[in-house]
Write an enzyme that holds these catalytic residues in place. Sequence first.
Site, PDB file in Angstrom:
ATOM      1  N   ASP A  31      10.822  45.006  23.712  1.00  0.00           N
ATOM      2  CA  ASP A  31      12.282  44.824  23.769  1.00  0.00           C
ATOM      3  C   ASP A  31      12.994  45.585  22.642  1.00  0.00           C
ATOM      4  OD1 ASP A  31      14.776  43.730  24.566  1.00  0.00           O
ATOM      5  OD2 ASP A  31      14.575  42.067  23.150  1.00  0.00           O
TER       6      ASP A  31
ATOM      7  N   LYS B  37      25.589  51.973  15.827  1.00  0.00           N
ATOM      8  CA  LYS B  37      26.068  51.147  14.712  1.00  0.00           C
ATOM      9  C   LYS B  37      26.397  52.045  13.516  1.00  0.00           C
ATOM     10  CE  LYS B  37      23.263  47.120  16.025  1.00  0.00           C
ATOM     11  NZ  LYS B  37      24.081  45.934  16.221  1.00  0.00           N
TER      12      LYS B  37
ATOM     13  N   HIS C  59      14.848  50.300  19.155  1.00  0.00           N
ATOM     14  CA  HIS C  59      15.665  50.170  17.940  1.00  0.00           C
ATOM     15  C   HIS C  59      14.867  50.412  16.652  1.00  0.00           C
ATOM     16  CE1 HIS C  59      18.240  48.587  20.917  1.00  0.00           C
ATOM     17  NE2 HIS C  59      17.972  47.305  20.784  1.00  0.00           N
TER      18      HIS C  59
HETATM   19  C1  BG6 Z   1      18.875  44.187  22.558  1.00  0.00           C
HETATM   20  C2  BG6 Z   1      17.707  43.293  22.887  1.00  0.00           C
HETATM   21  O1  BG6 Z   1      18.531  45.532  22.757  1.00  0.00           O
HETATM   22  O2  BG6 Z   1      19.277  43.998  21.213  1.00  0.00           O
HETATM   23  C3  BG6 Z   1      18.044  41.847  22.597  1.00  0.00           C
HETATM   24  O3  BG6 Z   1      17.360  43.431  24.258  1.00  0.00           O
HETATM   25  C4  BG6 Z   1      18.579  41.678  21.196  1.00  0.00           C
HETATM   26  O4  BG6 Z   1      16.906  41.006  22.794  1.00  0.00           O
HETATM   27  C5  BG6 Z   1      19.709  42.678  20.928  1.00  0.00           C
HETATM   28  O5  BG6 Z   1      19.066  40.352  21.045  1.00  0.00           O
HETATM   29  C6  BG6 Z   1      20.163  42.618  19.493  1.00  0.00           C
HETATM   30  O6  BG6 Z   1      21.281  43.439  19.312  1.00  0.00           O
HETATM   31  P1  BG6 Z   1      22.223  43.255  18.041  1.00  0.00           P
HETATM   32  O7  BG6 Z   1      23.173  44.383  18.134  1.00  0.00           O
HETATM   33  O8  BG6 Z   1      22.851  41.902  18.184  1.00  0.00           O
HETATM   34  O9  BG6 Z   1      21.332  43.304  16.854  1.00  0.00           O
END
Ligand code: BG6
Length: 507
Positions: free
Chosen positions: A256, A203, A261
């Site tokens: 998850d 991102k 992240h």
């Molecule tokens: C993913 C998760 O890695 O990221 C999901 O497995 C989550 O549960 C998603 O919804 C969110 O991604 P973004 O880019 O929409 O924030």
Amino acid sequence: MSSSNPLRDAADRRLPRIAGPSGLVIFGVTGDLSRKKLMPAVYDLANRGLLPPGFSLIGFARRDWEDEDFAQVVHDAVKQHSRTPFREEVWQQLIQGMRFVQGNFDDDAAFEQLKATIQELDKAQGTGGNFAFYLSVPPKFFPQVVQQLKKHELADAPEGSWRRAVIEKPFGHNLASAQELNAIVHEVFAPDQVFRIDHYLGKETVQNILALRFANQMFEPIWNRSYVDHVQITMAEDIGIGGRAGYYDGIGAARDVIQNHLLQLMALTAMEEPASFDADALVAEKAKVLGAVRLPKDLGRSTVRGQYSAGWQGGEKAVGYLQEEGIDPKSKTDTYAAIKLGVDNRRWAGVPFYLRTGKRLGRRVTEIAVVFQRAPHSPFDHTATEELGQNAIVIRVQPDEGITVRFGSKVPGTSMEIRDVSMDFAYGESFTESSPEAYERLILDVLLGDANLFPRTEEVELSWNILDPIEEYWDKHGKPAQYPAGTWGPTEADEMLARDGRSWRRP
Ligand code: BG6
């Protein structure tokens, strides 16, 4: 390597980064990720002229499809999800290199077929033997696919070409399983052939954390324990688990998204300046921070897990997690998690990092807020500053991408009253360039062999090391706290911060 001509170097950096002769093989091509993200990203790259003319895309799956059926699926996915406008001439060129290979992952004949298809494309499309294998499959299939690639001599690059493996999360479900998985992958692929996707690193706003910190002079001097009171990292989602019950139940919010992240966001926020912007230097600094993370002693008081119950969201009734299709009605899976971490180093000693994430929260927002201490002395009387909060720098990761600086300002009028105001930088207002999707950037980087934005084994393992004791504690202690869908999580999470004399931001 830089030349002796700085002007030419600067011009080179502005040149578009275009992939050389290459192709992409997607395993698990019928899945959601492939249709919603990977196929559109490939098209968007082609549309922006960043793929070579003979770029090839091979889908591998069980479905009984011909090349044309596969092309039709890609076409529909592109029309529905791509970021850039559909152009027939780009599509016609892309379709020349599209092939489908049908088979199961244990099917030797299918892997031989894949090998033959790659050789055919090398001749017809000039892909030069350069292929990336994208494993968009559940982790239980990783070992099999990787072994098959080895057995059929697809992992070893022919002389003068490259082969790469792209691996989607989850990278295991704890440290032991991650180590096992890493061992299996590295038996076949060398470390520099492996690209682990953490799409948050793709991102724009996440890449900008390092630009904000290290391309400027005014932030870094105060980015430490002498000025910062605490850091809050929030990844809130308004969606529930959708059709992903099979994956999500038993995994939960912390595994998850915190393991990957959020800990990556924390590492970028807390790390020291790398010696250069190359993968080795970046990983070394991120790993140092992750290795210095300290868990609080009392996990019962400094972590909270939650699960959403029925509620209202966006004017609509939302069912509780336990009522979602495919979920074990006795499930203790966390759909919300909040944890407090410390970083044991000179820069951050004593500064808490609060991380939280959840499904079915008030709204979708991801942000990093660096909250500063109060001014040590104020010449104004108490009533003047009553409404004044703490200064903060907020990196708005999404959806309203930008950076906010919060500080106090005199309210216009005849008395001395000071109130919080914001100074905003918004991508949409400052740049005419639009942001590529994370997957566009990451797929291009894989094809270019640029590993800067991909977490390495070490980071993955250090992150599990942080999370494992928390998950073990949760397993042994009770159930997740409940919170109604559409709210900001369990009250226990508010109490956790209140005990420290702080409160969560309401983004
Ligand atoms: C993913 C998760 O890695 O990221 C999901 O497995 C989550 O549960 C998603 O919804 C969110 O991604 P973004 O880019 O929409 O924030």
